[in-house]
Scaffold this motif. Sequence first.
Motif, PDB file in Angstrom:
ATOM      1  N   ARG A   2       0.854  -1.182   0.000  1.00 36.42           N
ATOM      2  CA  ARG A   2       0.000   0.000   0.000  1.00 36.42           C
ATOM      3  C   ARG A   2       0.894   1.238   0.000  1.00 36.42           C
ATOM      4  O   ARG A   2       1.757   1.402   0.853  1.00 36.42           O
ATOM      5  CB  ARG A   2      -0.914  -0.026   1.224  1.00 36.42           C
ATOM      6  CG  ARG A   2      -1.528   1.317   1.509  1.00 36.42           C
ATOM      7  CD  ARG A   2      -2.958   1.205   2.006  1.00 36.42           C
ATOM      8  NE  ARG A   2      -3.427   2.477   2.522  1.00 36.42           N
ATOM      9  CZ  ARG A   2      -3.670   3.552   1.761  1.00 36.42           C
ATOM     10  NH1 ARG A   2      -3.472   3.494   0.477  1.00 36.42           N
ATOM     11  NH2 ARG A   2      -4.079   4.684   2.292  1.00 36.42           N
ATOM     12  N   VAL A   3       0.653   2.111  -0.970  1.00 40.03           N
ATOM     13  CA  VAL A   3       1.412   3.348  -1.061  1.00 40.03           C
ATOM     14  C   VAL A   3       0.523   4.480  -0.596  1.00 40.03           C
ATOM     15  O   VAL A   3      -0.626   4.590  -1.000  1.00 40.03           O
ATOM     16  CB  VAL A   3       1.896   3.579  -2.510  1.00 40.03           C
ATOM     17  CG1 VAL A   3       2.387   4.997  -2.701  1.00 40.03           C
ATOM     18  CG2 VAL A   3       2.991   2.583  -2.863  1.00 40.03           C
ATOM     19  N   ARG A   4       1.035   5.316   0.306  1.00 38.12           N
ATOM     20  CA  ARG A   4       0.216   6.417   0.821  1.00 38.12           C
ATOM     21  C   ARG A   4       0.626   7.752   0.221  1.00 38.12           C
ATOM     22  O   ARG A   4      -0.144   8.711   0.238  1.00 38.12           O
ATOM     23  CB  ARG A   4       0.291   6.479   2.342  1.00 38.12           C
ATOM     24  CG  ARG A   4       1.682   6.762   2.870  1.00 38.12           C
ATOM     25  CD  ARG A   4       1.734   6.761   4.399  1.00 38.12           C
ATOM     26  NE  ARG A   4       3.119   6.899   4.841  1.00 38.12           N
ATOM     27  CZ  ARG A   4       3.710   8.079   5.043  1.00 38.12           C
ATOM     28  NH1 ARG A   4       3.061   9.196   4.861  1.00 38.12           N
ATOM     29  NH2 ARG A   4       4.973   8.129   5.440  1.00 38.12           N
ATOM     30  N   GLY A   5       1.849   7.845  -0.284  1.00 32.53           N
ATOM     31  CA  GLY A   5       2.266   9.152  -0.756  1.00 32.53           C
ATOM     32  C   GLY A   5       3.445   9.130  -1.694  1.00 32.53           C
ATOM     33  O   GLY A   5       3.996   8.076  -2.019  1.00 32.53           O
ATOM     34  N   ILE A   6       3.801  10.326  -2.130  1.00 34.80           N
ATOM     35  CA  ILE A   6       4.948  10.504  -3.009  1.00 34.80           C
ATOM     36  C   ILE A   6       5.829  11.600  -2.413  1.00 34.80           C
ATOM     37  O   ILE A   6       5.323  12.592  -1.867  1.00 34.80           O
ATOM     38  CB  ILE A   6       4.513  10.849  -4.450  1.00 34.80           C
ATOM     39  CG1 ILE A   6       5.737  11.052  -5.352  1.00 34.80           C
ATOM     40  CG2 ILE A   6       3.574  12.065  -4.498  1.00 34.80           C
ATOM     41  CD1 ILE A   6       5.407  11.114  -6.837  1.00 34.80           C
ATOM     42  N   HIS A   7       7.110  11.391  -2.485  1.00 36.81           N
ATOM     43  CA  HIS A   7       8.054  12.351  -1.941  1.00 36.81           C
ATOM     44  C   HIS A   7       8.041  13.642  -2.762  1.00 36.81           C
ATOM     45  O   HIS A   7       8.050  13.600  -3.983  1.00 36.81           O
ATOM     46  CB  HIS A   7       9.454  11.734  -1.942  1.00 36.81           C
ATOM     47  CG  HIS A   7      10.390  12.352  -0.969  1.00 36.81           C
ATOM     48  ND1 HIS A   7      11.345  13.253  -1.350  1.00 36.81           N
ATOM     49  CD2 HIS A   7      10.497  12.200   0.367  1.00 36.81           C
ATOM     50  CE1 HIS A   7      12.019  13.639  -0.270  1.00 36.81           C
ATOM     51  NE2 HIS A   7      11.537  13.019   0.781  1.00 36.81           N
ATOM     52  N   GLN A   8       8.014  14.777  -2.069  1.00 36.37           N
ATOM     53  CA  GLN A   8       7.962  16.083  -2.733  1.00 36.37           C
ATOM     54  C   GLN A   8       9.100  16.255  -3.747  1.00 36.37           C
ATOM     55  O   GLN A   8       8.886  16.717  -4.870  1.00 36.37           O
ATOM     56  CB  GLN A   8       8.051  17.193  -1.671  1.00 36.37           C
ATOM     57  CG  GLN A   8       8.161  18.596  -2.245  1.00 36.37           C
ATOM     58  CD  GLN A   8       6.819  19.145  -2.697  1.00 36.37           C
ATOM     59  OE1 GLN A   8       5.924  19.324  -1.882  1.00 36.37           O
ATOM     60  NE2 GLN A   8       6.684  19.407  -3.980  1.00 36.37           N
ATOM     61  N   ALA A   9      10.303  15.863  -3.357  1.00 43.70           N
ATOM     62  CA  ALA A   9      11.463  16.051  -4.234  1.00 43.70           C
ATOM     63  C   ALA A   9      11.313  15.240  -5.519  1.00 43.70           C
ATOM     64  O   ALA A   9      11.731  15.681  -6.593  1.00 43.70           O
ATOM     65  CB  ALA A   9      12.739  15.658  -3.500  1.00 43.70           C
ATOM     66  N   PRO A 116      -9.090   7.450 -10.322  1.00 44.19           N
ATOM     67  CA  PRO A 116      -8.197   8.357  -9.596  1.00 44.19           C
ATOM     68  C   PRO A 116      -7.899   7.846  -8.193  1.00 44.19           C
ATOM     69  O   PRO A 116      -8.759   7.246  -7.553  1.00 44.19           O
ATOM     70  CB  PRO A 116      -8.991   9.668  -9.528  1.00 44.19           C
ATOM     71  CG  PRO A 116     -10.089   9.539 -10.517  1.00 44.19           C
ATOM     72  CD  PRO A 116     -10.377   8.080 -10.652  1.00 44.19           C
ATOM     73  N   VAL A 117      -6.702   8.092  -7.719  1.00 41.00           N
ATOM     74  CA  VAL A 117      -6.338   7.741  -6.349  1.00 41.00           C
ATOM     75  C   VAL A 117      -5.567   8.934  -5.771  1.00 41.00           C
ATOM     76  O   VAL A 117      -4.789   9.559  -6.469  1.00 41.00           O
ATOM     77  CB  VAL A 117      -5.506   6.437  -6.289  1.00 41.00           C
ATOM     78  CG1 VAL A 117      -4.200   6.565  -7.060  1.00 41.00           C
ATOM     79  CG2 VAL A 117      -5.247   6.011  -4.865  1.00 41.00           C
ATOM     80  N   ALA A 118      -5.839   9.250  -4.508  1.00 39.86           N
ATOM     81  CA  ALA A 118      -5.168  10.383  -3.871  1.00 39.86           C
ATOM     82  C   ALA A 118      -3.833   9.927  -3.302  1.00 39.86           C
ATOM     83  O   ALA A 118      -3.752   8.937  -2.585  1.00 39.86           O
ATOM     84  CB  ALA A 118      -6.051  10.958  -2.774  1.00 39.86           C
ATOM     85  N   LEU A 119      -2.789  10.644  -3.631  1.00 39.94           N
ATOM     86  CA  LEU A 119      -1.483  10.401  -3.022  1.00 39.94           C
ATOM     87  C   LEU A 119      -1.077  11.658  -2.271  1.00 39.94           C
ATOM     88  O   LEU A 119      -1.136  12.760  -2.800  1.00 39.94           O
ATOM     89  CB  LEU A 119      -0.438  10.090  -4.100  1.00 39.94           C
ATOM     90  CG  LEU A 119      -0.474   8.719  -4.763  1.00 39.94           C
ATOM     91  CD1 LEU A 119       0.682   8.607  -5.747  1.00 39.94           C
ATOM     92  CD2 LEU A 119      -0.413   7.597  -3.751  1.00 39.94           C
ATOM     93  N   GLU A 120      -0.674  11.446  -1.040  1.00 43.85           N
ATOM     94  CA  GLU A 120      -0.210  12.560  -0.225  1.00 43.85           C
ATOM     95  C   GLU A 120       1.198  12.959  -0.691  1.00 43.85           C
ATOM     96  O   GLU A 120       2.013  12.096  -1.012  1.00 43.85           O
ATOM     97  CB  GLU A 120      -0.163  12.065   1.229  1.00 43.85           C
ATOM     98  CG  GLU A 120       0.260  13.098   2.236  1.00 43.85           C
ATOM     99  CD  GLU A 120       0.537  12.439   3.606  1.00 43.85           C
ATOM    100  OE1 GLU A 120       1.079  13.118   4.471  1.00 43.85           O
ATOM    101  OE2 GLU A 120       0.201  11.247   3.778  1.00 43.85           O
ATOM    102  N   VAL A 121       1.459  14.246  -0.732  1.00 46.04           N
ATOM    103  CA  VAL A 121       2.817  14.702  -1.049  1.00 46.04           C
ATOM    104  C   VAL A 121       3.577  14.803   0.263  1.00 46.04           C
ATOM    105  O   VAL A 121       3.196  15.556   1.163  1.00 46.04           O
ATOM    106  CB  VAL A 121       2.801  16.040  -1.801  1.00 46.04           C
ATOM    107  CG1 VAL A 121       4.225  16.503  -2.086  1.00 46.04           C
ATOM    108  CG2 VAL A 121       2.014  15.907  -3.098  1.00 46.04           C
ATOM    109  N   VAL A 122       4.639  14.028   0.391  1.00 47.07           N
ATOM    110  CA  VAL A 122       5.376  13.910   1.637  1.00 47.07           C
ATOM    111  C   VAL A 122       6.665  14.719   1.525  1.00 47.07           C
ATOM    112  O   VAL A 122       7.428  14.555   0.584  1.00 47.07           O
ATOM    113  CB  VAL A 122       5.711  12.430   1.933  1.00 47.07           C
ATOM    114  CG1 VAL A 122       6.464  12.302   3.240  1.00 47.07           C
ATOM    115  CG2 VAL A 122       4.436  11.589   1.967  1.00 47.07           C
ATOM    116  N   GLU A 123       6.891  15.578   2.524  1.00 46.87           N
ATOM    117  CA  GLU A 123       8.099  16.414   2.516  1.00 46.87           C
ATOM    118  C   GLU A 123       9.333  15.569   2.746  1.00 46.87           C
ATOM    119  O   GLU A 123       9.341  14.689   3.582  1.00 46.87           O
ATOM    120  CB  GLU A 123       8.007  17.473   3.628  1.00 46.87           C
ATOM    121  CG  GLU A 123       6.930  18.518   3.376  1.00 46.87           C
ATOM    122  CD  GLU A 123       7.309  19.504   2.268  1.00 46.87           C
ATOM    123  OE1 GLU A 123       8.516  19.713   2.050  1.00 46.87           O
ATOM    124  OE2 GLU A 123       6.401  20.037   1.631  1.00 46.87           O
TER     125      GLU A 123
END
Length: 123
Positions: A2-9, A116-123
């Motif tokens: 399960r993927v919750r987010g993507i790294h901002q960089a 569509p799926v929501a991915l959080e942008v992670v700092e």
Amino acid sequence: MRVRGIHQALLDLLLELGRDNHPREFAGVLREEDGVITEFSLLPGTVTGGESASLFLDMMPLDTHLAGSAHSHPNGVLSPSQADISFFPRAGTYHLIIGYPYKSDCWRSYRADGSPVALEVVE
Ligand SMILES: [Zn+2]
């Protein structure tokens, strides 16, 4: 997995790749660590002039941390094409589309079925 987010960089890098390759399309694979997408590999020979994400399937690496794919839409359409929807299920679970003009909100994430799926942008 399960993927919750993507790294901002990484997101910034994808948008930059879109700008650098415009008006050509780029495509590659995403990897995750601990549920966050942190890495992108541009597959050689994938930058093309057309709607062609499916062309790089043969070069897809076998990788347990493979999260999905990312590719650009130089025409600015942020929804998946028919070709994308047939390709997504063969390339992992999460799929990013980056579109012209490649600003910070010029991307969408989709499940393998094209919803569509929501991915959080992670700092
Ligand atoms: Zn596409």
